[in-house]
Design a protein around this motif. Structure first.
Motif, PDB file in Angstrom:
ATOM      1  N   ILE A 141       0.744  -1.221  -0.008  1.00  0.00           N
ATOM      2  CA  ILE A 141      -0.058  -0.091   0.119  1.00  0.00           C
ATOM      3  C   ILE A 141       0.775   1.299   0.235  1.00  0.00           C
ATOM      4  CG2 ILE A 141      -1.635   1.429   1.346  1.00  0.00           C
ATOM      5  CD1 ILE A 141      -2.647  -1.397   2.535  1.00  0.00           C
ATOM      6  N   GLU A 146      -0.338   8.863  -2.808  1.00  0.00           N
ATOM      7  CA  GLU A 146      -1.689   8.784  -2.432  1.00  0.00           C
ATOM      8  C   GLU A 146      -2.637   9.075  -3.509  1.00  0.00           C
ATOM      9  OE1 GLU A 146      -4.753  11.468   0.441  1.00  0.00           O
ATOM     10  OE2 GLU A 146      -2.911  10.791   1.535  1.00  0.00           O
ATOM     11  N   PHE A 149      -2.885   6.024  -5.448  1.00  0.00           N
ATOM     12  CA  PHE A 149      -3.772   4.721  -4.584  1.00  0.00           C
ATOM     13  C   PHE A 149      -5.220   5.184  -4.739  1.00  0.00           C
ATOM     14  CE2 PHE A 149      -5.536   3.174  -0.777  1.00  0.00           C
ATOM     15  CZ  PHE A 149      -5.163   1.750  -0.642  1.00  0.00           C
ATOM     16  N   TRP A 154      -5.789   1.244  -5.375  1.00  0.00           N
ATOM     17  CA  TRP A 154      -6.632   0.509  -4.213  1.00  0.00           C
ATOM     18  C   TRP A 154      -7.031  -0.996  -4.823  1.00  0.00           C
ATOM     19  CZ3 TRP A 154     -11.645  -0.870  -4.484  1.00  0.00           C
ATOM     20  CH2 TRP A 154     -12.507  -0.249  -5.287  1.00  0.00           C
ATOM     21  N   ARG A 155      -7.413  -0.758  -6.063  1.00  0.00           N
ATOM     22  CA  ARG A 155      -8.133  -2.088  -6.679  1.00  0.00           C
ATOM     23  C   ARG A 155      -7.123  -3.070  -6.735  1.00  0.00           C
ATOM     24  NH1 ARG A 155     -10.686   2.179  -9.615  1.00  0.00           N
ATOM     25  NH2 ARG A 155     -12.686   2.356  -9.369  1.00  0.00           N
ATOM     26  N   VAL A 157      -4.382  -3.467  -5.031  1.00  0.00           N
ATOM     27  CA  VAL A 157      -4.045  -3.968  -3.587  1.00  0.00           C
ATOM     28  C   VAL A 157      -5.051  -4.916  -3.238  1.00  0.00           C
ATOM     29  CG1 VAL A 157      -4.082  -3.266  -1.279  1.00  0.00           C
ATOM     30  CG2 VAL A 157      -2.622  -1.947  -2.902  1.00  0.00           C
ATOM     31  N   ARG A 158      -6.517  -4.478  -3.450  1.00  0.00           N
ATOM     32  CA  ARG A 158      -7.525  -5.478  -3.128  1.00  0.00           C
ATOM     33  C   ARG A 158      -7.523  -6.722  -3.799  1.00  0.00           C
ATOM     34  NH1 ARG A 158     -12.458  -4.083  -6.876  1.00  0.00           N
ATOM     35  NH2 ARG A 158     -10.991  -5.046  -8.182  1.00  0.00           N
ATOM     36  N   TRP A 166      -9.964  -8.464   2.463  1.00  0.00           N
ATOM     37  CA  TRP A 166     -10.615  -7.598   1.785  1.00  0.00           C
ATOM     38  C   TRP A 166     -12.034  -7.435   2.530  1.00  0.00           C
ATOM     39  CZ3 TRP A 166     -10.100  -3.210  -0.484  1.00  0.00           C
ATOM     40  CH2 TRP A 166     -11.315  -2.392  -0.932  1.00  0.00           C
ATOM     41  N   ARG A 170     -12.382  -3.156   3.276  1.00  0.00           N
ATOM     42  CA  ARG A 170     -13.149  -2.664   2.256  1.00  0.00           C
ATOM     43  C   ARG A 170     -14.106  -1.768   3.312  1.00  0.00           C
ATOM     44  NH1 ARG A 170     -18.307  -4.730   3.297  1.00  0.00           N
ATOM     45  NH2 ARG A 170     -19.224  -3.848   1.312  1.00  0.00           N
ATOM     46  N   LEU A 174     -10.502   4.903   2.123  1.00  0.00           N
ATOM     47  CA  LEU A 174      -9.233   4.685   1.493  1.00  0.00           C
ATOM     48  C   LEU A 174      -7.936   5.582   1.807  1.00  0.00           C
ATOM     49  CD1 LEU A 174     -10.569   4.541  -2.244  1.00  0.00           C
ATOM     50  CD2 LEU A 174      -9.754   2.555  -0.823  1.00  0.00           C
ATOM     51  N   LEU A 177      -6.607   4.001   4.992  1.00  0.00           N
ATOM     52  CA  LEU A 177      -5.746   2.740   4.553  1.00  0.00           C
ATOM     53  C   LEU A 177      -4.488   3.122   4.237  1.00  0.00           C
ATOM     54  CD1 LEU A 177      -5.758  -0.166   4.508  1.00  0.00           C
ATOM     55  CD2 LEU A 177      -6.577   0.237   1.981  1.00  0.00           C
ATOM     56  N   HIS A 178      -4.344   4.221   3.380  1.00  0.00           N
ATOM     57  CA  HIS A 178      -3.050   4.631   2.761  1.00  0.00           C
ATOM     58  C   HIS A 178      -2.252   5.212   3.683  1.00  0.00           C
ATOM     59  CE1 HIS A 178      -0.243   7.154   0.344  1.00  0.00           C
ATOM     60  NE2 HIS A 178      -0.231   5.867  -0.248  1.00  0.00           N
TER      61      HIS A 178
END
Length: 254
Positions: A141, A146, A149, A154-155, A157-158, A166, A170, A174, A177-178
């Motif tokens: 991540i 930023e 991401f 983020w997708r 990473v998911r 996830w 989820r 976002l 998370l970052h």
């Protein structure tokens, strides 16, 4: 479910609470996780039940608010957690904390010593890391800027994180998370490890036995930190081997 405002803008931290005797136990999750899911089985285990227990979600995670103006440094997380604990009239808590939550708990104990009487760290982050695209977890991540991401990184990473992580990731904002990952990888000054070595409270560090010897065990034990290997598990010890985790935690808190 309980809540408390922890920022000047009124952002709320929320927690599930089980009634019982004091001193309270506070359970803190890792990056992209949520404490009620990760620790419910532990908190009601016969070896640990009967204590007032707060299964708390850090700001930006789980049931808590997800402000986009919050910096999400480890210090910010620790101060917000401290505000929630004070609102809950918690002092001298036994803190059980996983992964990033363990890093936050170490900073909490260093910055707000009256709130913590004992630490059980569960495969917690103690040292700075190097961001790396495609690596699992915070390093992956943190390898994104930023904007990159938020725009779609983020997708990726998911897809690498997998369905189990996830399922709770989820629920994390976002930005939260970052920024949390970036600051977790960056660490603190002094490092979380150094802070842990200098804390005056009883401390136990649990790690997965399959990972092999935990780096720096000799120094930790010399400073009074109990280092305990838990069998048949990976990073999420409480989910992979809940019975062994409950026994190790109960022993640490005895």
């Amino acid at each position: 479910m309980h809540s408390a405002a922890v920022t000047t803008e009124g952002d709320q931290i929320r927690w599930a609470e089980l009634p019982g005797e004091d001193p309270a136990r506070v359970y803190v999750h890792g990056l992209g996780a949520t404490s009620p899911l990760y620790f419910a089985e532990t908190a009601v285990h016969p070896l640990l039940a009967g204590r007032r227990s707060l299964l708390i979600d850090l700001l930006g995670h789980g049931h808590s608010d997800r402000p986009t103006s919050f910096a999400y440094t480890l210090e910010d997380h620790a101060d917000a957690l401290a505000a929630a604990l004070r609102a809950a009239q918690v002092a001298g808590a036994e803190v059980i904390a996983h992964s990033m939550g363990g890093a936050v708990a170490v900073v909490l104990a260093a910055r707000h010593p009256e709130l913590v009487s004992r630490l059980v760290l569960v495969d917690a982050n103690l040292d700075p890391l190097t961001p790396e695209r495609g690596a699992y977890g915070s390093r992956d991540i943190a390898s994104y800027g930023e904007e990159e991401f938020l725009a779609g990184g983020w997708r990726e990473v998911r897809d690498r994180a997998g369905a189990d992580w996830w399922a709770t990731m989820r629920l994390t904002g976002l930005e939260a998370l970052h920024r949390s990952a970036v600051h977790l990888v960056r660490g603190t000054t002094p490092t979380m490890r150094k802070l842990l070595l200098d804390l005056p409270v009883p401390r136990t560090f649990l790690y997965p036995e399959p990972d092999g010897p935990f780096p720096g065990t000799e120094e930790l034990e010399a400073a009074g930190v109990r280092v305990v290997a838990v069998p048949d598990c990976g990073h999420c010890i409480m989910l992979d081997n809940p019975e062994a985790f409950a026994h190790a935690t109960a022993e640490a808190l005895a």
